[in-house]
Design a protein around this motif. Structure first.
Motif, PDB file in Angstrom:
ATOM      1  N   ARG A  98      68.790  -1.176  37.651  1.00 19.01           N
ATOM      2  CA  ARG A  98      69.723  -0.126  38.073  1.00 19.01           C
ATOM      3  C   ARG A  98      71.022  -0.259  37.266  1.00 19.01           C
ATOM      4  O   ARG A  98      72.088  -0.516  37.783  1.00 19.01           O
ATOM      5  CB  ARG A  98      70.000  -0.230  39.562  1.00 19.01           C
ATOM      6  N   ASP A 134      55.931  -7.037  43.706  1.00 19.35           N
ATOM      7  CA  ASP A 134      57.285  -6.884  43.147  1.00 19.35           C
ATOM      8  C   ASP A 134      58.014  -8.213  43.328  1.00 19.35           C
ATOM      9  O   ASP A 134      58.289  -8.647  44.452  1.00 19.35           O
ATOM     10  CB  ASP A 134      58.012  -5.755  43.865  1.00 19.35           C
ATOM     11  N   GLU A 148      66.053  12.496  41.475  1.00 25.71           N
ATOM     12  CA  GLU A 148      64.958  11.790  42.138  1.00 25.71           C
ATOM     13  C   GLU A 148      64.364  12.687  43.226  1.00 25.71           C
ATOM     14  O   GLU A 148      65.086  13.344  43.971  1.00 25.71           O
ATOM     15  CB  GLU A 148      65.484  10.501  42.757  1.00 25.71           C
ATOM     16  N   HIS A 156      59.124  -3.245  46.133  1.00 25.24           N
ATOM     17  CA  HIS A 156      58.497  -2.141  45.426  1.00 25.24           C
ATOM     18  C   HIS A 156      57.109  -2.555  44.909  1.00 25.24           C
ATOM     19  O   HIS A 156      56.834  -2.476  43.705  1.00 25.24           O
ATOM     20  CB  HIS A 156      59.372  -1.686  44.245  1.00 25.24           C
ATOM     21  N   GLU A 191      65.758  -4.045  39.701  1.00 23.13           N
ATOM     22  CA  GLU A 191      65.441  -3.274  40.897  1.00 23.13           C
ATOM     23  C   GLU A 191      63.972  -3.480  41.275  1.00 23.13           C
ATOM     24  O   GLU A 191      63.631  -3.551  42.459  1.00 23.13           O
ATOM     25  CB  GLU A 191      65.713  -1.791  40.646  1.00 23.13           C
ATOM     26  N   ALA A 192      63.129  -3.584  40.257  1.00 24.29           N
ATOM     27  CA  ALA A 192      61.712  -3.875  40.498  1.00 24.29           C
ATOM     28  C   ALA A 192      61.199  -4.718  39.337  1.00 24.29           C
ATOM     29  O   ALA A 192      61.611  -4.504  38.180  1.00 24.29           O
ATOM     30  CB  ALA A 192      60.902  -2.600  40.628  1.00 24.29           C
ATOM     31  N   LEU A 213      61.991   5.840  41.852  1.00 26.23           N
ATOM     32  CA  LEU A 213      62.717   4.689  41.313  1.00 26.23           C
ATOM     33  C   LEU A 213      63.619   5.140  40.171  1.00 26.23           C
ATOM     34  O   LEU A 213      63.165   5.824  39.243  1.00 26.23           O
ATOM     35  CB  LEU A 213      61.737   3.631  40.807  1.00 26.23           C
ATOM     36  N   THR A 272      53.309   2.988  41.974  1.00 27.51           N
ATOM     37  CA  THR A 272      54.138   2.584  43.100  1.00 27.51           C
ATOM     38  C   THR A 272      53.862   3.535  44.257  1.00 27.51           C
ATOM     39  O   THR A 272      53.111   4.496  44.128  1.00 27.51           O
ATOM     40  CB  THR A 272      55.626   2.632  42.739  1.00 27.51           C
TER      41      THR A 272
END
Length: 472
Positions: A208, A22, A177, A28, A7-8, A66, A61
């Motif tokens: 993820r 990223d 989140e 990201h 994801e990052a 995230l 970030t």
């Protein structure tokens, strides 16, 4: 790492500026604030650099959260930490910049003892803290990964490609989140305490989903150069001390043929092959010699066994022959004893006959005495003299004189003895097969004595034959 679609992914390879790009393509990007850029990186064979955190510094970030609100995720980084004895956070996220008592959070860090930790807290304050068994604050690069795997039902920590700690995830609820930024190298606020990461950091990534043990192991192998083999000699570049090994070469665990050459000629390879073949031939020859020696030993043992078998058989034959001879001797002794018994019986019968004749002579002598008495009585009576004389003449006509009777008895004994000896001599002639055989001695008594002496010296077979002829 990119193959597992992070994801990052912050490689932290910038040499200047404030942007930590990223590399996942998901946008990201993060912001450097204080760390020293352009340091030697963790990945073997890769010129990409790392960052160094001293007593201050942080990478953050944007204000977009995230990973939380997902069922599973993975946090990954490479760190090189000196021995500090300080509680430090490598990668952390929590709402409002606070941790304890402020709901959801996750932190990948290092304890005061220098062991890796992975902390998760849900919105209800339920907490899981995992710790690795061994310290990693030894100034060497280490690959550290924290995994939340709700489908697999576990929280795990990996160090250098190996799982080192795990716990069930059933008690952990939602980690929500809320748009809080992610911190790399520093916890924004830990109540009033600020905990800066001290050391080198490289290759930070978020996924993820839960990486598998195989995926984590592959990431570590790639980072240490263990998955690349540039010269195709079977030894990964990270371990290969002899690059550019010729194709088809036989190498050791360091990727070297001999004495770690940079390049080996085909002549050297041919020589090595010839030496190996010669050594193999020598070993085969030695093996054949050993087999021949073994066969010779077996043949010798078989020959010795045959000799022993023959000796035992011969011994058994000898024993059997001796037993037969003993049996024959015993039979001969028995025959001799039987013949002696028969002879003794004959002698006893002869003696009995003589005794009977001597008794008859004694009776005659008694009759003579009676006659003498009669004569005396007659002489004392003149009237009956004539009558007595008549009776005496009648008796005398029936009697021999004493001298005649003695001679008659002796003659009878002599005749009996001569008859017995004639029979014995006749039998002995048959035994010896000699028609002219005779016993020494002028009288029957002398011949009987000679026969008794000879009988003790006769072979058993002759005694047995004599026994058969006499019927005794």
């Amino acid at each position: 790492m990119l193959a597992d679609t992070p994801e990052a992914y912050w490689r932290l390879g910038e040499s200047a500026g404030t942007v930590a790009a990223d590399s996942s393509g998901n946008g990201h990007d993060a912001t450097y604030s204080g760390p020293l850029l352009g340091q030697a990186g963790a990945i073997v064979g890769d010129a990409d650099t790392a960052v160094y955190f001293g007593s201050s510094g942080i990478i953050q970030t944007g204000s977009t959260g995230l990973l939380p609100s997902l069922d599973s995720w993975t946090v990954e980084t490479w760190v090189k930490v000196p021995a500090t004895g300080t509680l430090m956070e490598m990668v952390s996220w929590y709402p409002g910049g606070y941790f304890w008592g402020h709901g959801s959070a996750y932190i990948l860090g290092i304890s005061e003892q220098g062991v890796p930790t992975y902390t998760l807290q849900d919105v209800s304050g339920n907490l899981i803290i995992l710790k690795g068994p061994a310290a990693i604050n030894d100034s060497s690069w280490h690959h550290v990964v924290g995994v939340l795997d709700r489908q697999g039902g576990a929280v795990k920590v990996y160090v250098d490609g190996k799982e080192v700690a795990s716990a069930p995830v059933a008690a952990l609820g939602l980690i929500a989140e809320n748009g809080t930024s992610l911190n790399i190298g520093h916890q924004y606020r830990y109540w009033t305490e600020a905990s800066h990461f001290q050391g080198m950091m490289d290759e930070v990534a978020l996924y993820r989903g839960a990486l598998s043990a195989e995926q984590v192991g592959n990431h570590y192998d790639t980072g240490r150069g263990l998955s690349f083999d540039s010269d195709g000699d079977g030894v990964p570049d990270g371990l290969d001390k002899c690059a550019a090994t010729p194709a088809g070469s036989i190498v050791d665990t360091k990727g070297c043929i001999t004495q770690c050459p940079s390049q080996t000629s085909s002549t050297a390879i041919d020589t090595a092959v010839q030496e190996a073949l010669a050594a193999q031939s020598a070993l085969l020859a030695e093996k054949d010699a050993l087999i021949a020696q073994k066969d010779a030993t077996i043949a010798s043992l078989n020959a010795d066994n045959n000799l022993l078998t023959a000796a035992v058989a011969s011994k058994e034959d000898t024993v059997a022959a001796l037993q037969r001879e003993v049996a024959t001797l015993q039979a001969a002794i028995a025959d001799k004893d039987a013949a002696l018994a028969a002879l003794n019986a004959s002698i006893a019968a002869l003696r009995a006959s003589l005794a009977e004749r001597e008794q008859a002579i004694s009776q005659l002598q008694q009759q003579v005495s009676a006659l003498d008495g009669t004569i005396a009585a007659l002489t004392s009576s003149s009237d009956a003299k004539d009558q007595a004389i008549a009776r005496l003449n009648s008796q005398m006509s029936l009697m021999f004189t004493a001298a005649q009777l003695d001679k008659a008895v002796l003659d009878a004994k002599a005749v009996a003895q001569q008859e017995l000896m004639a029979v014995l001599v006749g039998n002995l002639r048959k035994v010896f097969g000699d028609a002219g055989f005779s016993l020494p001695g002028g009288t029957a008594i002398e011949q009987i004595t000679s026969f008794t002496d000879a009988l003790g010296k006769m072979p058993a077979g002759q005694i047995k034959k004599l026994h058969e002829l006499t019927g005794r």
